[in-house]
Design a protein around this motif. Sequence first.
Motif, PDB file in Angstrom:
ATOM      1  N   LYS A 213       0.828  -1.216   0.000  1.00 59.34           N
ATOM      2  CA  LYS A 213       0.000   0.000   0.000  1.00 59.34           C
ATOM      3  C   LYS A 213       0.859   1.262   0.000  1.00 59.34           C
ATOM      4  O   LYS A 213       0.640   2.181  -0.800  1.00 59.34           O
ATOM      5  CB  LYS A 213      -0.937  -0.003   1.218  1.00 59.34           C
ATOM      6  CG  LYS A 213      -1.911  -1.163   1.258  1.00 59.34           C
ATOM      7  CD  LYS A 213      -2.909  -1.024   2.394  1.00 59.34           C
ATOM      8  CE  LYS A 213      -2.265  -1.044   3.755  1.00 59.34           C
ATOM      9  NZ  LYS A 213      -1.551  -2.317   4.057  1.00 59.34           N
ATOM     10  N   THR A 214       1.848   1.308   0.901  1.00 58.12           N
ATOM     11  CA  THR A 214       2.706   2.491   0.964  1.00 58.12           C
ATOM     12  C   THR A 214       3.548   2.622  -0.292  1.00 58.12           C
ATOM     13  O   THR A 214       3.837   3.736  -0.746  1.00 58.12           O
ATOM     14  CB  THR A 214       3.607   2.430   2.211  1.00 58.12           C
ATOM     15  OG1 THR A 214       2.792   2.293   3.383  1.00 58.12           O
ATOM     16  CG2 THR A 214       4.434   3.696   2.344  1.00 58.12           C
ATOM     17  N   GLN A 215       3.938   1.505  -0.899  1.00 57.19           N
ATOM     18  CA  GLN A 215       4.694   1.550  -2.154  1.00 57.19           C
ATOM     19  C   GLN A 215       3.871   2.210  -3.257  1.00 57.19           C
ATOM     20  O   GLN A 215       4.410   2.937  -4.095  1.00 57.19           O
ATOM     21  CB  GLN A 215       5.095   0.138  -2.581  1.00 57.19           C
ATOM     22  CG  GLN A 215       6.052  -0.560  -1.632  1.00 57.19           C
ATOM     23  CD  GLN A 215       7.420   0.084  -1.587  1.00 57.19           C
ATOM     24  OE1 GLN A 215       7.845   0.726  -2.546  1.00 57.19           O
ATOM     25  NE2 GLN A 215       8.109  -0.079  -0.479  1.00 57.19           N
ATOM     26  N   ILE A 216       2.565   1.945  -3.258  1.00 54.30           N
ATOM     27  CA  ILE A 216       1.697   2.574  -4.262  1.00 54.30           C
ATOM     28  C   ILE A 216       1.634   4.080  -4.026  1.00 54.30           C
ATOM     29  O   ILE A 216       1.663   4.874  -4.974  1.00 54.30           O
ATOM     30  CB  ILE A 216       0.289   1.946  -4.209  1.00 54.30           C
ATOM     31  CG1 ILE A 216       0.354   0.469  -4.627  1.00 54.30           C
ATOM     32  CG2 ILE A 216      -0.681   2.702  -5.111  1.00 54.30           C
ATOM     33  CD1 ILE A 216      -0.948  -0.286  -4.442  1.00 54.30           C
ATOM     34  N   LEU A 217       1.566   4.492  -2.754  1.00 55.32           N
ATOM     35  CA  LEU A 217       1.576   5.927  -2.443  1.00 55.32           C
ATOM     36  C   LEU A 217       2.884   6.564  -2.910  1.00 55.32           C
ATOM     37  O   LEU A 217       2.879   7.665  -3.483  1.00 55.32           O
ATOM     38  CB  LEU A 217       1.402   6.140  -0.939  1.00 55.32           C
ATOM     39  CG  LEU A 217       0.064   5.731  -0.309  1.00 55.32           C
ATOM     40  CD1 LEU A 217       0.025   6.180   1.154  1.00 55.32           C
ATOM     41  CD2 LEU A 217      -1.119   6.306  -1.069  1.00 55.32           C
ATOM     42  N   ILE A 218       4.007   5.894  -2.664  1.00 52.57           N
ATOM     43  CA  ILE A 218       5.300   6.441  -3.078  1.00 52.57           C
ATOM     44  C   ILE A 218       5.376   6.547  -4.594  1.00 52.57           C
ATOM     45  O   ILE A 218       5.881   7.545  -5.141  1.00 52.57           O
ATOM     46  CB  ILE A 218       6.437   5.560  -2.531  1.00 52.57           C
ATOM     47  CG1 ILE A 218       6.499   5.670  -1.000  1.00 52.57           C
ATOM     48  CG2 ILE A 218       7.774   5.958  -3.144  1.00 52.57           C
ATOM     49  CD1 ILE A 218       7.519   4.747  -0.358  1.00 52.57           C
ATOM     50  N   GLN A 219       4.856   5.543  -5.290  1.00 56.51           N
ATOM     51  CA  GLN A 219       4.839   5.591  -6.761  1.00 56.51           C
ATOM     52  C   GLN A 219       4.041   6.794  -7.246  1.00 56.51           C
ATOM     53  O   GLN A 219       4.476   7.517  -8.159  1.00 56.51           O
ATOM     54  CB  GLN A 219       4.214   4.302  -7.306  1.00 56.51           C
ATOM     55  CG  GLN A 219       3.916   4.320  -8.794  1.00 56.51           C
ATOM     56  CD  GLN A 219       4.839   3.422  -9.584  1.00 56.51           C
ATOM     57  OE1 GLN A 219       5.985   3.195  -9.193  1.00 56.51           O
ATOM     58  NE2 GLN A 219       4.357   2.929 -10.692  1.00 56.51           N
ATOM     59  N   ALA A 220       2.875   7.016  -6.657  1.00 56.19           N
ATOM     60  CA  ALA A 220       2.048   8.156  -7.048  1.00 56.19           C
ATOM     61  C   ALA A 220       2.741   9.470  -6.708  1.00 56.19           C
ATOM     62  O   ALA A 220       2.680  10.441  -7.485  1.00 56.19           O
ATOM     63  CB  ALA A 220       0.688   8.073  -6.357  1.00 56.19           C
ATOM     64  N   ALA A 221       3.405   9.527  -5.540  1.00 56.13           N
ATOM     65  CA  ALA A 221       4.099  10.749  -5.139  1.00 56.13           C
ATOM     66  C   ALA A 221       5.229  11.085  -6.104  1.00 56.13           C
ATOM     67  O   ALA A 221       5.387  12.245  -6.522  1.00 56.13           O
ATOM     68  CB  ALA A 221       4.637  10.598  -3.715  1.00 56.13           C
ATOM     69  N   VAL A 222       6.031  10.092  -6.465  1.00 55.74           N
ATOM     70  CA  VAL A 222       7.142  10.320  -7.389  1.00 55.74           C
ATOM     71  C   VAL A 222       6.629  10.813  -8.736  1.00 55.74           C
ATOM     72  O   VAL A 222       7.209  11.727  -9.346  1.00 55.74           O
ATOM     73  CB  VAL A 222       7.979   9.032  -7.550  1.00 55.74           C
ATOM     74  CG1 VAL A 222       8.962   9.153  -8.713  1.00 55.74           C
ATOM     75  CG2 VAL A 222       8.723   8.713  -6.266  1.00 55.74           C
ATOM     76  N   ASN A 223       5.534  10.236  -9.205  1.00 56.62           N
ATOM     77  CA  ASN A 223       4.962  10.655 -10.474  1.00 56.62           C
ATOM     78  C   ASN A 223       4.512  12.117 -10.425  1.00 56.62           C
ATOM     79  O   ASN A 223       4.576  12.821 -11.432  1.00 56.62           O
ATOM     80  CB  ASN A 223       3.775   9.761 -10.835  1.00 56.62           C
ATOM     81  CG  ASN A 223       3.241  10.031 -12.219  1.00 56.62           C
ATOM     82  OD1 ASN A 223       3.869   9.701 -13.213  1.00 56.62           O
ATOM     83  ND2 ASN A 223       2.067  10.655 -12.292  1.00 56.62           N
ATOM     84  N   CYS A 224       4.052  12.569  -9.254  1.00 51.89           N
ATOM     85  CA  CYS A 224       3.573  13.947  -9.125  1.00 51.89           C
ATOM     86  C   CYS A 224       4.710  14.952  -8.981  1.00 51.89           C
ATOM     87  O   CYS A 224       4.634  16.057  -9.517  1.00 51.89           O
ATOM     88  CB  CYS A 224       2.630  14.065  -7.930  1.00 51.89           C
ATOM     89  SG  CYS A 224       0.994  13.395  -8.240  1.00 51.89           S
ATOM     90  N   ILE A 225       5.759  14.608  -8.232  1.00 55.45           N
ATOM     91  CA  ILE A 225       6.808  15.599  -7.975  1.00 55.45           C
ATOM     92  C   ILE A 225       7.815  15.695  -9.121  1.00 55.45           C
ATOM     93  O   ILE A 225       8.532  16.694  -9.227  1.00 55.45           O
ATOM     94  CB  ILE A 225       7.537  15.298  -6.651  1.00 55.45           C
ATOM     95  CG1 ILE A 225       8.226  13.938  -6.686  1.00 55.45           C
ATOM     96  CG2 ILE A 225       6.563  15.369  -5.488  1.00 55.45           C
ATOM     97  CD1 ILE A 225       8.961  13.578  -5.401  1.00 55.45           C
ATOM     98  N   LEU A 226       7.877  14.674  -9.990  1.00 58.60           N
ATOM     99  CA  LEU A 226       8.743  14.763 -11.159  1.00 58.60           C
ATOM    100  C   LEU A 226       8.178  15.763 -12.172  1.00 58.60           C
ATOM    101  O   LEU A 226       6.958  15.885 -12.317  1.00 58.60           O
ATOM    102  CB  LEU A 226       8.891  13.403 -11.828  1.00 58.60           C
ATOM    103  CG  LEU A 226       9.970  12.461 -11.311  1.00 58.60           C
ATOM    104  CD1 LEU A 226       9.799  11.087 -11.944  1.00 58.60           C
ATOM    105  CD2 LEU A 226      11.370  12.997 -11.597  1.00 58.60           C
TER     106      LEU A 226
END
Length: 316
Positions: free
Chosen positions: A53-66
């Motif tokens: 679950k947290t890995q999915i959040l991190i994936q979404a976060a990285v996609n947004c901040i890039l």
Amino acid sequence: MAAKRWIDGDETAAEMLSRVSSERPFLLLPPLHRVPLRVGNVVELAGPSSSAKTQILIQAAVNCILPKEWNGVHYGGLERLVMFIDLDCRFDVTRLSEMLKHRIMEPIGSMYDHEELYAACMSRFLYVRCYDSLEFLATLKTLHHRLKREKKMHNLNMQLLMIDSIGPFQWVDRGSTFFPLGSHNRKCLSLQSISETVVQEIKKLLLLHPLIVIATKEIVLDNVYGMDEAKQNNYMLEESGGRSITSSTQRLPYREFMPPIWQSFITHKILVRASDDLLPIRLDQEHSLYFSEWLLPSLSFQDKFVVKDAGIFIVS
């Protein structure tokens, strides 16, 4: 004047769609790619412990901040701010850093001369840790002013509000009654009133800021997937106390513990779980296999995915 310019504006449908998609882009990335997520959506990511679950959040976060592009290199990011509220107090910032570096190095092969990009991306990731419900409520009540300050500082909009995970204080709050400091005439904060206040504060934020909210929820899966249809129906009837239940409730393979006000607030619900199988990537390397399933809206299939250093990948 802004309203007059909007009324007098003349644009084609294609121009309008292009403008809206750039101002308020969809979130479309695995394993959340089956249903495009847009601002105003409240997504619940439910799953047992160690289900990525947290890995999915991190994936979404990285996609947004890039950024979408940097020095001629295409990254396909949204270049927006992300707010991560950590209620589990177990977030590992090194995992975020590693995944971000992998995404940066993917098209170029090296971090050389890209420390500036890395620093800019990390500055768009905002982190708050809360140790109890009162700290969580205080964070939500002051979040509007912080988002305004961050938007002015970065000249960027907030895209994602992440809560990891919703409900960790439920069992403590269930047996406790809090009285607000400074006055005994105020309403006490019971489990029900805390949930109501959380929903109200997030609703206020959504009115003032174009956000997507993603909240994880840790659950205990019941052994429903291995049941035949008759046993599963009997199980669900027992869970509902013999009352009639909806088809969406029949497909829930876990006991819901969040209050009804939260359940009615969410717009999307996804179930993730780990598999006992390992997926061989190379002769000397295997990855754990995970499943994701949309419960709201209900889709009739599951996606398989693995978590690698560079992020989450769908397995066909």
